[in-house]
Design an enzyme around this catalytic site. Structure first.
Site, PDB file in Angstrom:
ATOM      1  N   ASP A  63      12.028   8.177 -59.221  1.00 31.19           N
ATOM      2  CA  ASP A  63      12.012   8.632 -57.822  1.00 31.19           C
ATOM      3  C   ASP A  63      12.298   7.440 -56.912  1.00 31.19           C
ATOM      4  O   ASP A  63      11.627   7.218 -55.905  1.00 31.19           O
ATOM      5  CB  ASP A  63      10.647   9.266 -57.485  1.00 31.19           C
ATOM      6  N   ASN A 105      -0.711   8.211 -52.730  1.00 23.40           N
ATOM      7  CA  ASN A 105      -1.075   9.490 -53.322  1.00 23.40           C
ATOM      8  C   ASN A 105      -0.999   9.507 -54.842  1.00 23.40           C
ATOM      9  O   ASN A 105      -1.801  10.156 -55.501  1.00 23.40           O
ATOM     10  CB  ASN A 105      -0.178  10.587 -52.752  1.00 23.40           C
ATOM     11  N   HIS A 106      -0.025   8.810 -55.394  1.00 21.56           N
ATOM     12  CA  HIS A 106       0.212   8.950 -56.833  1.00 21.56           C
ATOM     13  C   HIS A 106       0.763   7.662 -57.423  1.00 21.56           C
ATOM     14  O   HIS A 106       1.074   6.717 -56.686  1.00 21.56           O
ATOM     15  CB  HIS A 106       1.202  10.097 -57.087  1.00 21.56           C
ATOM     16  N   GLN A 171       4.889  11.979 -61.483  1.00 20.91           N
ATOM     17  CA  GLN A 171       4.101  11.230 -60.495  1.00 20.91           C
ATOM     18  C   GLN A 171       2.703  11.859 -60.376  1.00 20.91           C
ATOM     19  O   GLN A 171       2.429  12.622 -59.442  1.00 20.91           O
ATOM     20  CB  GLN A 171       4.801  11.249 -59.130  1.00 20.91           C
ATOM     21  N   ASP A 173      -0.992  12.589 -59.371  1.00 22.70           N
ATOM     22  CA  ASP A 173      -1.783  12.231 -58.189  1.00 22.70           C
ATOM     23  C   ASP A 173      -3.026  11.448 -58.589  1.00 22.70           C
ATOM     24  O   ASP A 173      -3.686  11.779 -59.591  1.00 22.70           O
ATOM     25  CB  ASP A 173      -2.233  13.500 -57.458  1.00 22.70           C
ATOM     26  N   ARG A 201       3.691   1.182 -44.650  1.00 24.36           N
ATOM     27  CA  ARG A 201       4.118   2.543 -44.371  1.00 24.36           C
ATOM     28  C   ARG A 201       3.528   3.353 -45.517  1.00 24.36           C
ATOM     29  O   ARG A 201       3.909   3.181 -46.676  1.00 24.36           O
ATOM     30  CB  ARG A 201       5.647   2.606 -44.340  1.00 24.36           C
ATOM     31  N   ASP A 203       2.845   6.275 -47.798  1.00 22.42           N
ATOM     32  CA  ASP A 203       3.615   7.436 -48.227  1.00 22.42           C
ATOM     33  C   ASP A 203       2.687   8.615 -48.518  1.00 22.42           C
ATOM     34  O   ASP A 203       1.617   8.445 -49.108  1.00 22.42           O
ATOM     35  CB  ASP A 203       4.377   7.043 -49.502  1.00 22.42           C
ATOM     36  N   TYR A 207      -2.054  14.238 -48.750  1.00 25.39           N
ATOM     37  CA  TYR A 207      -2.351  14.912 -50.014  1.00 25.39           C
ATOM     38  C   TYR A 207      -3.393  14.200 -50.879  1.00 25.39           C
ATOM     39  O   TYR A 207      -3.504  14.473 -52.074  1.00 25.39           O
ATOM     40  CB  TYR A 207      -1.048  15.041 -50.834  1.00 25.39           C
ATOM     41  N   GLU A 245       3.177   8.395 -43.168  1.00 30.02           N
ATOM     42  CA  GLU A 245       4.217   9.375 -43.455  1.00 30.02           C
ATOM     43  C   GLU A 245       3.512  10.705 -43.663  1.00 30.02           C
ATOM     44  O   GLU A 245       2.854  10.915 -44.685  1.00 30.02           O
ATOM     45  CB  GLU A 245       5.017   9.027 -44.711  1.00 30.02           C
ATOM     46  N   HIS A 310      15.859   7.345 -45.761  1.00 30.33           N
ATOM     47  CA  HIS A 310      16.343   7.304 -47.139  1.00 30.33           C
ATOM     48  C   HIS A 310      16.252   8.669 -47.811  1.00 30.33           C
ATOM     49  O   HIS A 310      16.778   8.862 -48.893  1.00 30.33           O
ATOM     50  CB  HIS A 310      15.511   6.298 -47.930  1.00 30.33           C
TER      51      HIS A 310
END
Lengths: 559, 432
Positions: A63, A105-106, A171, A173, A201, A203, A207, A245, A310
């Protein structure tokens, strides 16, 4: 050197960079820190205040680096920790700050924590992830990557259990209910802040926690943890920032600012597609509506505004009708669509119409927030639709018309992605070197606009008041800060427009155009008439005649 | 002055409205051209025109006088009102002069747009009608009286002067920019002690017009800086016999002026710009001399309006907060350091030494010469420094008799002359 202003981010112009895409210092076909260090002079010249680096951690790159395999070092292909330190020193010496992506998150499924976790229910890292014997839990949570994922649960044959993932199945969590995870992620942040980074930043922040019966987004527990992070950073580090984000509606993002004690900044996701809608439909309504639905944020907080990044141009925060409209107008060819969005760069989206490119930049430079420029958009770089996923907008930066666009000295087939080479956007036509040579290029225009923006804190800190002239194709607003009043007028239409603005409250003021310092006719009690070229705009400073309370007493007899 | 060259006027022609060309083709020579510049000055200009003509009838009744009203497009019937005031017997040309976009932003106390074009037009008319001189007066000068005609023209008619500039009687803190920068800098540069009063009343001989005015590049630079400072600097720099006429107080129908920094940028920019052209002239000049005068001299008056010194100091400190990066570029390190140190003084004890002010001005002139920054930004960055020096001047002298203010300004002028080598050395080094 960087300034001491703790609110520097409110005036800053950000610039998003993927290390692998920017400049290759060692000729292996992949951008790296040494290459980036070599381009800092360019960024300083352009007027960038802060660089946002996408993940550069070791990763299987399934990713594009957001699948982190180790948070505490640098991917080998990008360089070393020493290179990162050099980058920070050199950037700071030029007055440029650096923030980096941190995926809270992950992790990647290759991360040592996950590998250990999956081995046994008794592993010390078992509790680092969310395991379950069933894939029925948290059924109300939506699936984000609907193109590729069928469920938020994936069976792991080694662990003999399902693991939770809001994004790709590779990925998993992190389990933030586990205090060890919370502490581990805090330790990672302090590690990087100790290196000299200026912030993160963060991400995918909505979640972090899961609770049955909820959509597992924006939970109170998430806010509690984020506030804890902020407390710890504020206690030990000055002038560092957290940028959220959260691809959500502004009312849902608002809690991430807390009472000024959570995130310093957050992206304004829903505004972005509405800027495009406004220009295509030639009406200001979508833009003003979005601000009508944008709540006030604490004075020490700031929105981040952007045109492209991106990822795909996300349409998640659009209604079905709006989404159809965006697809119809900006991505009629299905190959342009990615997930719930459009996988194109700014210039191709706008059919390379310089007027529209400038207009949209003018909007993100003048609406409330700090602008982020995606690397290459300052020269109008194109994309490559044939590349998979979002790679089409992550191609090498186009520096020159030489081999590999001056990005790398390697053989072309070793490049991490091919350079854009089509007739319209190819590196022979679109590159930094040639635009630097041309005083009226998009690049020089961007540099001038950035410089003009920096002269007026009102852009970053001022209150906004929308004017509502009869001509709905014209978007006009005031930005006011500490006695300075800026009037921003934009023609969203492809035809010349005339507009009458009610500026009675500023009668006697003289509008002065910010770029050329031309003085416009004095404002009177009568409607103020402006004419605008197609997609034209004005940045005007309403210079007030000094009132008695402000004069020095010498103005009228100075000569 | 050089001998006049044969009548050549190709450059002026495009600026002459058709009506003026026609009149020139039909008119007999005249002795004196009187230009009254107007823009919606119906309440004052008729009186100005009338008193000037009356003055000529009294002082030089044998001379033929042509009155030209150069109007920028008044909506109040200014030209008709002038015609009614001067009577049908007077030779009178109402002219609407072209207003070019480039000159619209130029600061002028007269409030007459396209002032440079009007003056060029008047100079051309003077030359074409072989007049001896051209007198130009702003239509909003309410204090114009009959004596002005003689005071402004007799030095040319009787003594062969090339140009007569005005000297108005002023109050103690009137014209602070002129008194602390424009005049003393011009004096130090060119050696003529001009008061540099830009009040819109001056006269030029036919020779001055032919050999200097009309031969200048009448284009961008005048539009950039305004005609008044340009003409005054021309008179100072060139080998022209300049006289100053004591015209008493200047009372004008006030019109909105630009902001302080714009006024400053244009007026100081004019002198800096001309320094480039006249380097070979000002460099060898040492000391200064008086220029001839006519009329009754008047010292500074006592009257002081409402001056807000604290705001000026605040303005200076705002500069210290916002403009340090610019000052760091344009000022010499030593000057910059001294400026920084001023910021810590209490308001009452705030002092900006004269020598430092002169050093600032010279540093700015050098930075302008070296193009260290966009020139307009560079010039505007002087505003807060000017506020600081002005505040200091007022604080130092406000309790003293007016004579002491005059002495202080004279000391400043001498400081400019004394420190001129500082400018020359750096200018040479910069050119080298």
């Amino acid at each position: 050197m960087v300034s001491n202003d703790p609110f520097w981010y409110k005036d800053a112009v950000f610039y998003e960079i993927h290390v692998k895409a920017y400049a290759d210092g060692n000729g292996d076909g992949i951008g790296d820190f040494q290459g980036l260090i070599g381009k800092l002079d360019y960024l300083e010249w352009l007027g960038v205040d802060c660089i946002w680096l996408l993940p550069f951690y070791p990763s299987p790159l399934r990713d594009d680096g957001y699948d982190v395999a180790d948070f505490l070092t640098v991917a080998e292909q990008y360089g070393t920790m020493q290179d990162v330190k050099q980058l920070l020193d050199e950037a700071h010496r030029r007055g440029i700050r650096v923030i980096v992506d941190l995926v809270l998150n992950h992790t990647s499924d290759r991360h040592a924590w996950f590998q250990e976790s999956r081995q046994s229910p008794h592993s010390s890292k078992r509790g680092f992830y969310v395991w379950s014997d069933t894939d029925r839990k948290y059924g109300k949570a939506r699936i984000i990557f609907i193109d590729t994922e069928k469920s938020n649960w994936t069976w792991d044959p080694e662990a003999k259990a399902f693991y939770w993932h809001r994004f790709f199945s590779h990925q998993p969590d992190l389990n933030y209910d586990n205090p060890e995870v919370r502490q581990a992620m805090l330790d990672i942040m302090t590690f990087w802040l100790d290196q000299g980074l200026d912030g993160f930043r963060c991400d995918a922040v909505p979640y972090l926690f899961e609770r049955e019966g909820t959509i597992c987004e924006n939970l109170p527990e998430t806010h509690d943890y984020l506030k804890d992070i902020r407390r710890r950073i504020d206690a030990s580090y000055q002038g560092r920032i957290l940028l959220a984000e959260a691809n959500q509606w502004p009312t849902d993002v608002r809690p991430y600012f807390g009472d000024g004690d959570e995130f310093h900044m957050a992206f304004h996701f829903p505004l972005m597609p509405r800027l495009y809608m406004g220009v295509r439909s030639e009406t200001r309504d979508p833009i003003i509506d979005m601000f009508t639905h944008t709540p006030e944020i604490p004075p020490n907080c700031q929105w981040c505004l952007f045109l492209r990044n991106h990822d795909e141009l996300t349409l998640e925060m659009c209604s079905g009708e709006e989404r159809d409209y965006m697809y119809y107008t900006y991505a009629r060819d299905p190959s342009m669509r990615r997930n719930i969005g459009i996988g194109r760069r700014l210039a191709p989206l706008l059919e390379n119409d310089r007027r529209k490119i400038e207009l949209l930049h003018s909007l993100v430079f003048t609406l409330p927030g700090s602008p982020i420029i995606y690397y290459g958009d300052e020269i109008g770089m194109g994309d490559n639709l044939k590349l998979k996923d979002r790679d089409g907008v992550r191609t090498p930066m186009q520096w020159t018309m030489d081999r590999n666009a001056g990005f790398s000295s390697c053989d072309a087939d070793r490049l991490y992605l091919p350079v854009v080479a089509d007739a319209l956007y190819g590196y022979q036509a679109v590159n930094v070197e040639s635009q630097k040579e041309a005083p009226h290029s998009l690049l020089h225009w961007m540099k001038r606009m950035i410089a003009a923006r920096k002269q007026f804190p009102a852009f970053g800190r001022g209150a906004i008041t929308f004017l509502r002239p009869a001509n709905g194709k014209v978007l006009a607003y005031l930005r006011e800060h500490e006695g300075v009043v800026l009037l921003l007028v934009h023609n969203l239409a492809g035809s010349a427009q005339s507009v009458e603005l009610d500026l009675k409250g500023f009668a006697g003021s003289t509008p002065v155009e910010l770029l050329g310092e031309a003085r416009f006719p004095t404002v009177t009690e009568r409607p103020y008439v402006l004419t605008l070229a197609p997609y034209g705009f004005y940045w005007l400073n309403l210079m007030r005649k000094p009132a008695d309370g402000e004069s020095y007493g010498i103005e009228q007899t100075v000569l | 002055m050089d001998q006049p060259t044969p009548n050549e006027h190709p450059l002026a022609e495009p600026y002459l409205p058709e009506s003026v060309r026609e009149r020139l083709g039909q008119s007999d020579p005249t002795d004196i051209v009187v230009g009254v510049l107007t823009f919606n000055d119906g309440t004052t200009a008729p009186t100005v025109a009338k008193v000037l003509l009356d003055g000529f009838r009294r002082s030089v009744p044998e001379r033929k006088v042509l009155l030209v009203n150069c109007d920028a497009g008044s909506q109040d019937g200014t030209a008709d009102l002038i015609e009614q005031a001067v009577g049908r017997d007077a030779a009178f040309w109402p002219v609407r002069h072209p207003v070019l976009g480039s000159s619209l932003h130029v600061v002028s106390e007269s409030g007459v747009p396209g002032r440079d074009v009007a003056i060029r037009l008047l100079a051309t008319v003077t030359e074409r009608l072989t007049a001896k001189l051209c007198l130009i007066v702003d239509g909003n000068l309410k204090s114009a009286d009959q004596r002005w005609s003689e005071l402004l023209t007799s030095p040319i008619l009787d003594k062969g002067a090339d140009c007569v500039l005005p000297q108005f009687s002023r109050n103690r803190y009137e014209g602070t920019l002129t008194n602390t920068l424009l005049a003393p800098l011009t004096r130090a540069l060119y050696g003529k002690r001009l008061t540099y009063h830009q009040g819109g009343a001056y006269a030029f001989s036919d020779q001055f017009i032919r050999s200097l005015l009309l031969s200048q590049p009448w284009d961008d630079e005048i539009a950039l800086y305004g005609i008044d400072g340009w003409v005054t600097t021309l008179a100072a720099a060139e080998a022209a016999d300049v006289c100053e006429a004591m015209l008493g107080p200047r009372v004008r129908q006030a019109k909105p002026m630009a902001d302080l920094s714009t006024i400053l940028a244009q007026s100081v920019g004019c002198i800096f710009h001309m320094m480039e052209r006249y380097q070979s002239i000002w460099e060898p000049v040492k000391g200064s001399r008086m220029v001839s005068t006519i009329g009754e001299p008047a010292g500074l008056g006592e009257s002081v309006g409402a001056l807000h010194v604290e705001r000026m100091i605040h303005g200076f400190r705002q500069g210290l907060r916002d403009l340090v990066p610019i000052w760091q570029i344009v000022l010499a390190p030593d000057t910059f350091q001294q400026i920084l140190e001023l910021g810590i003084d209490e308001a009452d004890s705030f002092r900006f030494p004269s020598s430092l002010w002169v050093q600032v001005v010279y540093d700015l002139a050098l930075a302008y010469h070296d193009r260290l920054l966009h020139r307009e930004h560079l010039l505007k960055s002087l505003t807060q420094l000017y506020l600081g020096y002005t505040a200091s001047l007022i604080l130092t002298t406000r309790a003293l008799p007016v004579k002491r203010v005059e002495e202080e300004l004279e000391r400043l002028a001498v400081e400019y002359e004394t420190m001129k080598p500082y400018l020359i050395q750096r200018w040479r080094w910069s050119d080298g």
